[in-house]
Design an enzyme around this catalytic site. Structure first.
Site, PDB file in Angstrom:
ATOM      1  N   LYS A 123      10.139   4.956  -7.964  1.00  0.00           N
ATOM      2  CA  LYS A 123      11.020   6.108  -8.132  1.00  0.00           C
ATOM      3  C   LYS A 123      11.164   6.616  -9.557  1.00  0.00           C
ATOM      4  CE  LYS A 123      11.948   6.648  -3.911  1.00  0.00           C
ATOM      5  NZ  LYS A 123      10.963   7.532  -3.331  1.00  0.00           N
TER       6      LYS A 123
ATOM      7  N   HIS B 240      -2.024   9.186  -0.052  1.00  0.00           N
ATOM      8  CA  HIS B 240      -1.747   8.035   0.800  1.00  0.00           C
ATOM      9  C   HIS B 240      -0.755   8.439   1.881  1.00  0.00           C
ATOM     10  CE1 HIS B 240      -3.110   4.418  -1.852  1.00  0.00           C
ATOM     11  NE2 HIS B 240      -3.979   5.403  -1.851  1.00  0.00           N
TER      12      HIS B 240
ATOM     13  N   PRO C  15      10.873  -1.138 -10.283  1.00  0.00           N
ATOM     14  CA  PRO C  15       9.689  -0.379  -9.863  1.00  0.00           C
ATOM     15  C   PRO C  15       9.314  -0.521  -8.393  1.00  0.00           C
ATOM     16  CG  PRO C  15       9.045  -2.315 -11.113  1.00  0.00           C
ATOM     17  CD  PRO C  15      10.533  -2.238 -11.200  1.00  0.00           C
TER      18      PRO C  15
ATOM     19  N   TYR D 186      10.821   6.664   0.723  1.00  0.00           N
ATOM     20  CA  TYR D 186       9.634   6.403  -0.086  1.00  0.00           C
ATOM     21  C   TYR D 186       8.926   7.702  -0.462  1.00  0.00           C
ATOM     22  CZ  TYR D 186       5.757   3.630  -1.901  1.00  0.00           C
ATOM     23  OH  TYR D 186       4.826   3.037  -2.732  1.00  0.00           O
TER      24      TYR D 186
ATOM     25  N   TYR E 299       2.701  -4.122   0.202  1.00  0.00           N
ATOM     26  CA  TYR E 299       3.901  -4.797  -0.292  1.00  0.00           C
ATOM     27  C   TYR E 299       4.049  -6.111   0.465  1.00  0.00           C
ATOM     28  CZ  TYR E 299       5.456  -0.516  -2.656  1.00  0.00           C
ATOM     29  OH  TYR E 299       5.562   0.570  -3.487  1.00  0.00           O
TER      30      TYR E 299
END
Length: 391
Positions: free
Chosen positions: A297, A72, A293, A385, A201
């Site tokens: 990580k 991704h 979550p 990220y 998200y």
């Protein structure tokens, strides 16, 4: 039984550490309290940072991940019925993440360990860690109905939050930092192709939602729910209806539905134990730290821990110098606290607290607008990220 490194726990941290030590010519024994089927089916994380992907490849455990994992190059932030894509490679110099479930990572590492690594004992319950301050720490354990002792030069606790390793730290040594959140995640697995090709998200007035996936045919989705929610209180239809509301946009995007194969509730908490070393006992993974979550990580921090520790043990073997072992805790904690900070930021950015005011809601939208309109803010998110440097 005698070995150089005794590893408690055969999750990703313990298994990868055993693999890295094997390749460095360092003996180890892995003790796991559960059976093999449980470890290989335990649903957990599914997002691998660039550094985790690189570490698995370097350990010789990347063949199936490279074949079946989903690379991704970004995520989508969704708020106020709008969509904004964060382009990872463009912002980080080429880094990305890979969707590959923790269950699959464990299967790959277990197969390698059993084929060519050191001993791996399932259904072997570690009972304690003794003599951590001595030159020969010991791990009493129960296996096949009898008790035995594993004598080691070093012990590594990869046995999670409830394991025995952290309990071996004296009270006067341990420092604990933690935060609990007033909400949880209701997670589902569904036999339906993901409705988007990257993670989504979503910040919504009704609460957070996340669209993820485990494969091109299996979707993984989450809803923010109150802490303590019973998953069975939510019907299949109610879950899909609520997901649809929270992902809604003004451009006609649609959420595809399918039959649920699993649903569960995950509590949200932040936790760090300092230090991560006492004598010849080291902590790694969830035994030392937990993150909510939202930032993806948990697994990646565990990988960072054991890569750092394996490097330090190999350095000590090759040079006789304990310098890297002595620096293990401080080295890992720098990365851990950055991940804790990022996970907290992502969580408070996207979730609606039960006591949220109109002011709080407008601040969230202002923070999201800043990310969508500022390359600097967007880069900070993308760098965090895709992963902080290992070690």
């Amino acid at each position: 039984m005698r070995t150089t490194v005794g590893i408690i726990g055969a999750g990703p941290a313990g298994l990868l550490l055993g693999r890295l030590l094997h390749r460095a010519g360092i003996e180890s024994v892995v003790l796991e309290s559960r059976d093999r089927a449980y470890v290989e089916q335990r649903q957990r994380a599914g997002i691998l940072e660039q550094g985790t992907v690189d570490a698995l490849r370097a350990a010789g455990a990347g063949e199936r991940m490279d074949r079946e994992g989903l690379r991704h190059d970004g995520i989508e932030l969704r708020f106020d019925r709008r969509r904004h894509r964060v382009d990872f490679p463009a912002l980080t110099g080429g880094r990305s993440v890979t969707v590959y479930a923790q269950t699959e990572v464990c299967k790959d590492l277990i197969a390698l360990q059993l084929k060519e690594g050191g001993p791996l004992f399932f259904e072997a319950e570690a009972l304690a860690v003794e003599g951590a301050e001595s030159d020969r720490p010991r791990v009493p354990f129960r296996y096949q109905g009898r008790e035995d002792v594993l004598e080691c030069d070093y012990v590594v606790g990869c046995d999670g939050f409830w394991g025995v390793a952290r309990r071996a730290f004296p009270a006067g040594v341990s420092r604990v930092f933690e935060r609990s959140y007033p909400y949880a995640w209701l997670g589902i697995l569904a036999d339906v192709a993901p409705s988007h090709d990257e993670l989504v998200y979503a910040r919504h007035e009704r609460g957070f939602a996340l669209l993820s996936m485990r494969s091109p045919a299996v979707s993984r989705l989450y809803l923010q729910v109150p802490a303590g929610t019973d998953a069975e209180a939510w019907s299949e239809e109610a879950i899909w209806d609520e997901l649809e509301r929270r992902f809604e946009t003004d451009d006609g995007w649609r959420l595809e539905r399918g039959p649920l194969t699993q649903k569960s509730v995950t509590p949200m908490r932040s936790f760090v134990h300092e230090p991560m070393r006492h004598g010849r006992l080291f902590l790694a993974g969830d035994a030392a730290h937990i993150v909510p979550p939202t930032g993806a990580k948990g697994l990646n921090l565990a990988v960072g821990d054991v890569v750092t520790l394996a490097r330090a043990l190999a350095h000590e073997k090759e040079t006789g110098s304990p310098d890297l072992l002595d620096a293990y805790s401080a080295t890992c904690l720098r990365r851990i606290w950055q991940a804790e900070r990022f996970s907290y930021d992502m969580t408070t950015l996207l979730h609606r607290p039960p006591d949220a005011t109109a002011f709080d809601a407008r601040l969230q939208l202002a923070r999201l607008e800043r990310i969508a309109s500022s390359r600097a803010a967007e880069t900070d998110l993308a760098e965090a990220y895709t992963g902080f440097p290992l070690g």
